[in-house]
Design a protein around this motif. Structure first.
Motif, PDB file in Angstrom:
ATOM      1  N   UNK A 211       0.838  -1.205   0.000  1.00 38.91           N
ATOM      2  CA  UNK A 211       0.000   0.000   0.000  1.00 38.91           C
ATOM      3  C   UNK A 211       0.871   1.253   0.000  1.00 38.91           C
ATOM      4  N   UNK A 212       1.964   1.209   0.744  1.00 39.41           N
ATOM      5  CA  UNK A 212       2.894   2.341   0.789  1.00 39.41           C
ATOM      6  C   UNK A 212       3.539   2.565  -0.580  1.00 39.41           C
ATOM      7  N   UNK A 213       3.953   1.485  -1.218  1.00 39.27           N
ATOM      8  CA  UNK A 213       4.597   1.617  -2.523  1.00 39.27           C
ATOM      9  C   UNK A 213       3.621   2.135  -3.574  1.00 39.27           C
ATOM     10  N   UNK A 214       2.377   1.665  -3.507  1.00 42.76           N
ATOM     11  CA  UNK A 214       1.378   2.130  -4.473  1.00 42.76           C
ATOM     12  C   UNK A 214       1.090   3.618  -4.284  1.00 42.76           C
ATOM     13  N   UNK A 215       0.987   4.043  -3.028  1.00 39.01           N
ATOM     14  CA  UNK A 215       0.728   5.459  -2.755  1.00 39.01           C
ATOM     15  C   UNK A 215       1.907   6.318  -3.210  1.00 39.01           C
ATOM     16  N   UNK A 216       3.110   5.863  -2.921  1.00 30.54           N
ATOM     17  CA  UNK A 216       4.297   6.629  -3.311  1.00 30.54           C
ATOM     18  C   UNK A 216       4.408   6.733  -4.826  1.00 30.54           C
ATOM     19  N   UNK A 217       4.223   5.621  -5.528  1.00 31.09           N
ATOM     20  CA  UNK A 217       4.341   5.636  -6.984  1.00 31.09           C
ATOM     21  C   UNK A 217       3.292   6.547  -7.615  1.00 31.09           C
ATOM     22  N   UNK A 218       2.083   6.532  -7.083  1.00 30.96           N
ATOM     23  CA  UNK A 218       1.012   7.345  -7.645  1.00 30.96           C
ATOM     24  C   UNK A 218       1.254   8.834  -7.436  1.00 30.96           C
ATOM     25  N   UNK A 219       1.859   9.204  -6.310  1.00 32.42           N
ATOM     26  CA  UNK A 219       1.928  10.614  -5.932  1.00 32.42           C
ATOM     27  C   UNK A 219       3.298  11.258  -6.079  1.00 32.42           C
ATOM     28  N   UNK A 220       4.339  10.481  -6.311  1.00 29.01           N
ATOM     29  CA  UNK A 220       5.690  11.026  -6.354  1.00 29.01           C
ATOM     30  C   UNK A 220       5.998  11.678  -7.690  1.00 29.01           C
ATOM     31  N   UNK A 221       6.267  12.971  -7.670  1.00 28.66           N
ATOM     32  CA  UNK A 221       6.681  13.655  -8.891  1.00 28.66           C
ATOM     33  C   UNK A 221       8.031  13.136  -9.364  1.00 28.66           C
ATOM     34  N   UNK A 222       8.870  12.728  -8.421  1.00 30.10           N
ATOM     35  CA  UNK A 222      10.194  12.220  -8.769  1.00 30.10           C
ATOM     36  C   UNK A 222      10.095  10.981  -9.643  1.00 30.10           C
ATOM     37  N   UNK A 226      10.102  13.155 -16.254  1.00 35.47           N
ATOM     38  CA  UNK A 226      11.393  12.912 -16.901  1.00 35.47           C
ATOM     39  C   UNK A 226      11.589  11.448 -17.253  1.00 35.47           C
ATOM     40  N   UNK A 227      12.858  11.041 -17.247  1.00 38.48           N
ATOM     41  CA  UNK A 227      13.211   9.676 -17.636  1.00 38.48           C
ATOM     42  C   UNK A 227      12.700   8.643 -16.645  1.00 38.48           C
ATOM     43  N   UNK A 228      12.449   9.057 -15.405  1.00 41.69           N
ATOM     44  CA  UNK A 228      11.990   8.112 -14.384  1.00 41.69           C
ATOM     45  C   UNK A 228      10.632   7.512 -14.712  1.00 41.69           C
ATOM     46  N   UNK A 229       9.847   8.180 -15.561  1.00 45.29           N
ATOM     47  CA  UNK A 229       8.528   7.653 -15.897  1.00 45.29           C
ATOM     48  C   UNK A 229       8.606   6.263 -16.505  1.00 45.29           C
ATOM     49  N   UNK A 230       9.672   5.975 -17.228  1.00 46.29           N
ATOM     50  CA  UNK A 230       9.795   4.701 -17.915  1.00 46.29           C
ATOM     51  C   UNK A 230      10.127   3.551 -16.968  1.00 46.29           C
ATOM     52  N   UNK A 231      10.752   3.875 -15.842  1.00 45.59           N
ATOM     53  CA  UNK A 231      11.179   2.807 -14.941  1.00 45.59           C
ATOM     54  C   UNK A 231      10.744   3.040 -13.495  1.00 45.59           C
ATOM     55  N   UNK A 232       9.794   3.953 -13.308  1.00 42.89           N
ATOM     56  CA  UNK A 232       9.360   4.282 -11.958  1.00 42.89           C
ATOM     57  C   UNK A 232       8.807   3.097 -11.198  1.00 42.89           C
ATOM     58  N   UNK A 233       7.951   2.297 -11.867  1.00 37.82           N
ATOM     59  CA  UNK A 233       7.329   1.149 -11.197  1.00 37.82           C
ATOM     60  C   UNK A 233       8.388   0.156 -10.728  1.00 37.82           C
ATOM     61  N   UNK A 234       9.385  -0.106 -11.576  1.00 37.25           N
ATOM     62  CA  UNK A 234      10.433  -1.054 -11.206  1.00 37.25           C
ATOM     63  C   UNK A 234      11.279  -0.512 -10.057  1.00 37.25           C
TER      64      UNK A 234
END
Length: 293
Positions: A211-222, A226-234
């Motif tokens: 639940x923490x990871x899902x919330x962080x991934x959904x809300x983190x601008x970081x 940029x390039x992080x969008x392609x590998x953010x989930x991983x």
């Protein structure tokens, strides 16, 4: 009067100014990651380094006693848009305008990302002096800093940086709501939150972490720009429990002050090695007076 009588001359300095004698031996120069590794345990953010790091060190004889790590700036930053409204995104944005914005920011901005001085040499004024000189030596038009400590310690202000009024993080309300709906522990205490997770059964603990990871991934601008969008989930999936809790705290509870300094020196005119006492030969926002001895 005998030959042994002498006159005593007493002088009083009406505006005495303390100085640290060894400062005359201190030099600011380019460093390496080895200098950061030497002192990074004294920094509260020792785990990671910024994108595109460059290292600067403060040397006393053969000893590294201070390190600044500069990095590439964020492409989008609310506080920067307050100072530079022309860089803020608006309606009608295209891939071309976004690309040009990032190119301009990368060409004209750097950010002071990590800054640490050996505990033996704190309180003598070398920090803000080094910060100013490194900002000149970087050779960019603007140097940024985001620092919570700037609320309590005026080293940035003394270095010539100007700050905007601090604001709550964009995800402040959402972060508090998430913590309060999932944990009994205080949102500011990551150790207590981690302990609360670890006290549960393995299945319940894993459910909370996910639940923490899902919330962080959904809300983190970081993780979503940029390039992080392609590998953010991983990246988020590979985070430890401590890392993801700290990530949520950073994006929802942090309110660092944003400061910016404009370099008065022409690009390419500042040497990459200067004595720390060079700071005192001109005001923080004036051009270097390199010919003054």
């Amino acid at each position: 009067m005998s030959a042994f009588d002498t006159d005593t001359l007493i002088q009083r300095n009406t505006s005495p100014r303390a100085n640290f004698a060894l400062a005359r031996e201190m030099v600011v120069e380019r460093g390496t990651k080895a200098d950061w590794d030497l002192l990074h345990d004294l920094h509260y953010k020792a785990e990671a380094l910024p994108f595109g790091p460059r290292y600067w060190r403060l040397r006393l004889f053969d000893e590294t006693i201070g390190v600044i790590v500069t990095g590439s700036p964020k492409g989008m930053l609310r506080e920067r848009h307050m100072v530079f409204p022309n860089l803020a995104p608006g309606s009608g944005e295209t891939r071309l305008t976004n690309t040009n914005r990032y190119n301009y920011i990368n060409a004209n901005f750097r950010v002071i990302s990590r800054f640490v001085v050996d505990t033996m040499y704190r309180g003598i004024g070398v920090g803000y002096r080094m910060m100013n000189l490194v900002s000149r030596m970087e050779g960019n038009t603007f140097m940024e800093i985001q620092s919570s400590m700037s609320k309590f310690n005026l080293f940035g202000q003394k270095a010539g940086f100007r700050f905007v009024e601090p604001r709550n993080a964009n995800k402040f309300e959402a972060g508090l709501k998430f913590f309060r709906s999932h944990f009994e522990a205080s949102p500011q205490d990551y150790l207590a939150i981690v302990s609360e997770i670890e006290s549960k059964s393995p299945a319940a603990a894993e459910k909370l972490v996910q639940a923490c990871k899902a919330f962080y991934l959904k809300n983190s601008a970081l993780e979503n720009t940029g390039a992080n969008r392609e590998r953010g989930a991983a990246r988020v999936a590979a985070m430890t429990t401590v890392e993801v809790i700290k990530g949520i705290q950073q994006m929802s509870l942090a309110s660092p002050m944003y400061g910016v300094w404009k370099c008065p020196d022409p690009k390419g005119s500042v040497p990459d090695r200067l004595p720390i006492t060079q700071f005192d030969l001109q005001r923080p926002n004036e051009r270097l007076k390199l010919n003054v001895v």
